[in-house]
Design an enzyme around this catalytic site. Sequence first.
Site, short mmCIF file in Angstrom:
data_model
loop_
_atom_site.label_atom_id
_atom_site.label_comp_id
_atom_site.label_asym_id
_atom_site.label_seq_id
_atom_site.Cartn_x
_atom_site.Cartn_y
_atom_site.Cartn_z
N ALA A 30 41.76 38.40 47.38
CA ALA A 30 40.86 37.92 46.33
C ALA A 30 40.38 39.01 45.39
O ALA A 30 39.65 38.72 44.45
CB ALA A 30 39.64 37.23 46.96
N SER A 31 40.76 40.26 45.62
CA SER A 31 40.20 41.35 44.81
C SER A 31 40.92 41.57 43.50
O SER A 31 40.43 42.29 42.63
CB SER A 31 40.20 42.65 45.62
OG SER A 31 41.52 43.03 45.97
N GLY A 51 44.40 39.98 40.65
CA GLY A 51 45.45 39.04 40.34
C GLY A 51 45.09 37.59 40.52
O GLY A 51 44.00 37.14 40.17
N TYR A 71 60.41 41.48 49.98
CA TYR A 71 59.55 40.47 49.37
C TYR A 71 60.18 39.10 49.48
O TYR A 71 59.53 38.11 49.86
CB TYR A 71 59.31 40.85 47.90
CG TYR A 71 58.35 39.97 47.17
CD1 TYR A 71 56.97 40.17 47.27
CD2 TYR A 71 58.79 38.95 46.32
CE1 TYR A 71 56.08 39.37 46.57
CE2 TYR A 71 57.91 38.15 45.63
CZ TYR A 71 56.55 38.36 45.75
OH TYR A 71 55.66 37.57 45.05
#
Length: 330
Positions: free
Chosen positions: A15-16, A18, A156
């Site tokens: 949540a910090s 993007g 990824y």
Amino acid sequence: MQEKTSDRVVVITGASSGIGRAAAQLFAATGASVVLAARGREKLEEVADEVRRAGGVPLVVPTDVRSEDEVKALARSALKQFGRIDVWVNNAAVSLFARTEDAPYEAYKQVIETNLFGCIHGARAVIPCFRGQGYGVLINVGSVAGIYGQAYTSAYCVTKFGIRGLGESLRQELLDTPDIHVCTLMPATIDTPIFQHAANYTGRAVQPMPPVIDTYRVAHAMVSLAERPRRELIIGWAAKLLAVQHKFAPGMTERQIARMVEDKHLQERPAPLSPGNLFQSMPELSGVSGGWKHDGTQGRRKRLPAAMAVAVPTAAAVAAMAAVVLFLRR
């Protein structure tokens, strides 16, 4: 289930910055209580201020999603503070650019532990809560890289393919509880700091592959899924076309994407080898935007040829495949 996000309790990992940061703001604007999780407290406190200003109630819980114990503690903190969890968003993610054989093993492992095991830990923590309530929405943030792979980002892609499979498995396990929903959100290239955060062992600077989508568009889709859950949702028209093309012509699509990565994802200028934020957070790069998308006319003109390079061959291939299918059905 409640029909609106107002008064809901929403847990967001990653949540910090993007998408997670943008989603926290939008959920707060509906009146939701938002539980904010990421590795660094300082930036989470900034997001908490944004949640308050938007009309929501924040709770900051520093969490490393690689640790199942910490993710379970995150769920307990949300329940202790608010008494329930209505929506859980597995959003935390990191990335790695490298040929598979060149990537340091520990770096490769960190991507899998954060992206894939982070989602598994989140699901294992919140589903018992959802079962006890009889309802809930789990949103796993995947990627179109979970539909078709791409060169230099195999770690990824492995995680995003896994997240999609996790969603399918969970939906089957939860058929006995129809008000528990599992959604897989699959955006294309988003204007977030993940490209500055990414580990890079290619020797070349990286950039997002156009067309680049605004972060808030994905965050709005996330809020929409909380209100009207869907199994899977792809964000980005070029990605949707490529997904269809890949279904009918996987070999051609793989060759096309490989060229796109070489031409558009990797730059010609050199870059030092770096672990990025795999092992520790990078608080200096924590905004909603990565600064990749520009709204000016010049920026649009620069992006148009790249977008057409994706769209023209893809649309032609899809049209050809559709014609073949119609012919065979005659």
